[in-house]
Design an enzyme around this catalytic site. Structure first.
Site, PDB file in Angstrom:
ATOM      1  N   SER A  31       3.398  -2.760  50.660  1.00 43.85           N
ATOM      2  CA  SER A  31       3.491  -1.681  51.643  1.00 43.85           C
ATOM      3  C   SER A  31       4.696  -0.786  51.409  1.00 43.85           C
ATOM      4  O   SER A  31       5.818  -1.261  51.297  1.00 43.85           O
ATOM      5  CB  SER A  31       3.624  -2.264  53.049  1.00 43.85           C
ATOM      6  OG  SER A  31       2.559  -3.114  53.321  1.00 43.85           O
ATOM      7  N   HIS A  62      -2.586   2.270  51.523  1.00 43.64           N
ATOM      8  CA  HIS A  62      -2.805   1.473  50.315  1.00 43.64           C
ATOM      9  C   HIS A  62      -3.800   2.193  49.411  1.00 43.64           C
ATOM     10  O   HIS A  62      -4.995   1.915  49.442  1.00 43.64           O
ATOM     11  CB  HIS A  62      -3.353   0.082  50.670  1.00 43.64           C
ATOM     12  CG  HIS A  62      -2.331  -0.839  51.253  1.00 43.64           C
ATOM     13  ND1 HIS A  62      -1.646  -1.753  50.496  1.00 43.64           N
ATOM     14  CD2 HIS A  62      -1.880  -0.979  52.517  1.00 43.64           C
ATOM     15  CE1 HIS A  62      -0.809  -2.417  51.275  1.00 43.64           C
ATOM     16  NE2 HIS A  62      -0.924  -1.977  52.505  1.00 43.64           N
ATOM     17  N   HIS A  84      -5.888  -7.210  50.804  1.00 44.24           N
ATOM     18  CA  HIS A  84      -5.362  -8.350  51.560  1.00 44.24           C
ATOM     19  C   HIS A  84      -6.479  -9.307  51.986  1.00 44.24           C
ATOM     20  O   HIS A  84      -7.610  -8.898  52.224  1.00 44.24           O
ATOM     21  CB  HIS A  84      -4.625  -7.862  52.807  1.00 44.24           C
ATOM     22  CG  HIS A  84      -3.374  -7.099  52.510  1.00 44.24           C
ATOM     23  ND1 HIS A  84      -3.383  -5.766  52.195  1.00 44.24           N
ATOM     24  CD2 HIS A  84      -2.076  -7.498  52.463  1.00 44.24           C
ATOM     25  CE1 HIS A  84      -2.139  -5.364  51.967  1.00 44.24           C
ATOM     26  NE2 HIS A  84      -1.326  -6.388  52.114  1.00 44.24           N
ATOM     27  N   TYR A  86      -6.706 -10.591  54.856  1.00 42.28           N
ATOM     28  CA  TYR A  86      -7.141 -10.280  56.230  1.00 42.28           C
ATOM     29  C   TYR A  86      -8.212  -9.190  56.274  1.00 42.28           C
ATOM     30  O   TYR A  86      -8.806  -8.943  57.319  1.00 42.28           O
ATOM     31  CB  TYR A  86      -5.955  -9.908  57.126  1.00 42.28           C
ATOM     32  CG  TYR A  86      -5.149  -8.699  56.692  1.00 42.28           C
ATOM     33  CD1 TYR A  86      -5.667  -7.406  56.759  1.00 42.28           C
ATOM     34  CD2 TYR A  86      -3.844  -8.847  56.234  1.00 42.28           C
ATOM     35  CE1 TYR A  86      -4.926  -6.308  56.366  1.00 42.28           C
ATOM     36  CE2 TYR A  86      -3.092  -7.760  55.837  1.00 42.28           C
ATOM     37  CZ  TYR A  86      -3.644  -6.488  55.903  1.00 42.28           C
ATOM     38  OH  TYR A  86      -2.898  -5.419  55.500  1.00 42.28           O
ATOM     39  N   GLU A  87      -8.460  -8.545  55.126  1.00 39.27           N
ATOM     40  CA  GLU A  87      -9.512  -7.531  55.121  1.00 39.27           C
ATOM     41  C   GLU A  87     -10.895  -8.169  55.072  1.00 39.27           C
ATOM     42  O   GLU A  87     -11.906  -7.484  55.184  1.00 39.27           O
ATOM     43  CB  GLU A  87      -9.294  -6.560  53.960  1.00 39.27           C
ATOM     44  CG  GLU A  87      -8.015  -5.752  54.168  1.00 39.27           C
ATOM     45  CD  GLU A  87      -7.685  -4.817  53.025  1.00 39.27           C
ATOM     46  OE1 GLU A  87      -8.414  -3.824  52.882  1.00 39.27           O
ATOM     47  OE2 GLU A  87      -6.719  -5.071  52.288  1.00 39.27           O
ATOM     48  N   MET A 212       1.689 -11.546  55.030  1.00 44.11           N
ATOM     49  CA  MET A 212       0.229 -11.685  54.931  1.00 44.11           C
ATOM     50  C   MET A 212      -0.303 -11.459  53.520  1.00 44.11           C
ATOM     51  O   MET A 212      -1.481 -11.171  53.340  1.00 44.11           O
ATOM     52  CB  MET A 212      -0.447 -10.681  55.880  1.00 44.11           C
ATOM     53  CG  MET A 212       0.050 -10.734  57.315  1.00 44.11           C
ATOM     54  SD  MET A 212      -0.683  -9.431  58.296  1.00 44.11           S
ATOM     55  CE  MET A 212       0.350  -9.514  59.786  1.00 44.11           C
ATOM     56  N   SER A 213       0.563 -11.590  52.515  1.00 49.45           N
ATOM     57  CA  SER A 213       0.087 -11.319  51.146  1.00 49.45           C
ATOM     58  C   SER A 213       0.795 -12.236  50.151  1.00 49.45           C
ATOM     59  O   SER A 213       1.336 -13.275  50.518  1.00 49.45           O
ATOM     60  CB  SER A 213       0.364  -9.854  50.784  1.00 49.45           C
ATOM     61  OG  SER A 213       1.753  -9.618  50.661  1.00 49.45           O
ATOM     62  N   HIS A 248       3.471  -2.008  63.720  1.00 50.56           N
ATOM     63  CA  HIS A 248       3.285  -1.622  62.320  1.00 50.56           C
ATOM     64  C   HIS A 248       4.191  -0.444  61.958  1.00 50.56           C
ATOM     65  O   HIS A 248       4.664  -0.339  60.825  1.00 50.56           O
ATOM     66  CB  HIS A 248       1.811  -1.273  62.089  1.00 50.56           C
ATOM     67  CG  HIS A 248       1.487  -0.884  60.688  1.00 50.56           C
ATOM     68  ND1 HIS A 248       1.654  -1.743  59.624  1.00 50.56           N
ATOM     69  CD2 HIS A 248       1.022   0.286  60.155  1.00 50.56           C
ATOM     70  CE1 HIS A 248       1.301  -1.126  58.499  1.00 50.56           C
ATOM     71  NE2 HIS A 248       0.919   0.103  58.800  1.00 50.56           N
TER      72      HIS A 248
HETATM   73  N1  HPA Z   1       4.745 -10.805  60.027  1.00 51.53           N
HETATM   74  C1  HPA Z   1       3.796 -10.789  59.076  1.00 51.53           C
HETATM   75  N2  HPA Z   1       3.666  -9.815  58.196  1.00 51.53           N
HETATM   76  C2  HPA Z   1       4.549  -8.813  58.241  1.00 51.53           C
HETATM   77  C3  HPA Z   1       5.576  -8.768  59.196  1.00 51.53           C
HETATM   78  C4  HPA Z   1       5.676  -9.822  60.150  1.00 51.53           C
HETATM   79  O1  HPA Z   1       6.557  -9.862  61.015  1.00 51.53           O
HETATM   80  N3  HPA Z   1       6.276  -7.626  58.968  1.00 51.53           N
HETATM   81  C5  HPA Z   1       5.698  -7.028  57.895  1.00 51.53           C
HETATM   82  N4  HPA Z   1       4.654  -7.742  57.441  1.00 51.53           N
END
Ligand code: HPA
Length: 274
Positions: A31, A62, A84, A86-87, A212-213, A248
């Site tokens: 990111s 992205h 990702h 989560y997608e 998350m990656s 975010h």
């Molecule tokens: N948690 C999970 N993923 C993230 C975070 C977080 O606090 N910040 C940026 N990516």
């Protein structure tokens, strides 16, 4: 759904039709770091959508493409935008790019991400070299049929993040006055951020950061015998550390603020470490 090996073979074939350039270093840009690839000289750009059944990112910010060429005197292939877990894709699918990069010649990998800080001493904006990870995602990219030509069924994952890279980058960064921390990255599937309770659990279990990656790609690198330099940008305090909700926007803002230093660290890695 095509068999994964067919997706790999098709992608390699299409990329090879466009360039015979042999990248040595793979860069997966997290990111806010995607435009690092804009530095690549005489780039060959291959949008993921040109590759049949290749997983395509749905997240804003992205851009999805491979960028191949020279960067700081090194032969690189960058993933501008990653997909990702989560997608909704399997971890096997989102890590096909690593296996494709390997087939194009990649022997070393740089993985970057934005993540939340669990170690309360790591302020937002801190860059952290990944020493190790905890796979708390609930899955594994090596589930299912093993790609025998890449590696064994039960690969060792005890030394993914090469110590020599960390030692060398720490010294090179210090010489430039760049502050780098080192720590353990714990992957949650997302896409919801963690609860304060989960962040506390992560700390008790030994994590310094949550995200998350990165972990699926790192495991596949281990499977393929590719050593990894992992660098996280801690964009926010993990949930519950401050008495305020996460968002975010904060993640994006911090990533943007730190970008210049992050770029300098990546340049240093290319010229002095890898
Ligand atoms: N948690 C999970 N993923 C993230 C975070 C977080 O606090 N910040 C940026 N990516």
């Amino acid at each position: 759904m095509k068999h994964e090996m067919e997706i790999i073979t098709n992608a390699v074939q299409i990329i090879r039709k466009r360039t015979d350039f042999e990248p040595e270093i793979g860069l997966i840009l997290g990111s806010g770091l995607g435009d690092y690839a804009d530095q690549i000289e005489n780039p060959v750009v291959i949008p993921y959508r040109d590759l049949p059944d290749f997983p395509v990112s749905t997240v804003a910010g992205h851009t999805g493409q491979f960028v191949i060429g020279m960067c700081r005197g090194r032969h690189v292939i960058a993933m501008q935008g990653r997909v990702h877990y989560y997608e909704g894709y399997s971890q096997k699918m989102i890590t096909l790019p690593v296996r494709i990069m390997k087939r194009l010649g990649v022997q070393k990998m740089v993985l970057t991400n934005a993540c939340g800080g669990v170690n309360q001493e790591f302020e937002p904006g801190t860059l952290m070299m990944i020493r190790g990870h905890i796979n708390y995602s609930g899955s594994n990219p090596l589930l299912g049929e093993n790609f025998e030509e890449d590696g064994p069924r039960f690969p060792d994952v005890s030394q993914i993040y090469k110590k020599e890279y960390r030692d060398s980058l720490r010294a090179a960064a210090a010489a430039k006055g760049i502050h780098l921390e080192e720590g353990v990255y714990m992957m949650f599937s997302g896409p919801s951020y963690e609860t304060p309770e989960e962040v506390r659990m992560a700390r008790i279990l030994g994590a310094d950061a949550v995200g998350m990656s990165t972990v699926p790609e790192a495991i596949v690198c281990a499977h393929c015998g590719i050593p990894v330099l992992g660098i996280s940008c801690i964009t926010n305090f993990g949930a519950g550390i401050l008495d305020q909700p996460l968002n975010h926007e904060e993640v994006v803002e911090t990533a943007a603020r730190v970008k210049k230093v992050f770029v300098e660290v990546l340049n240093t890695a290319l010229t002095e470490v890898l």
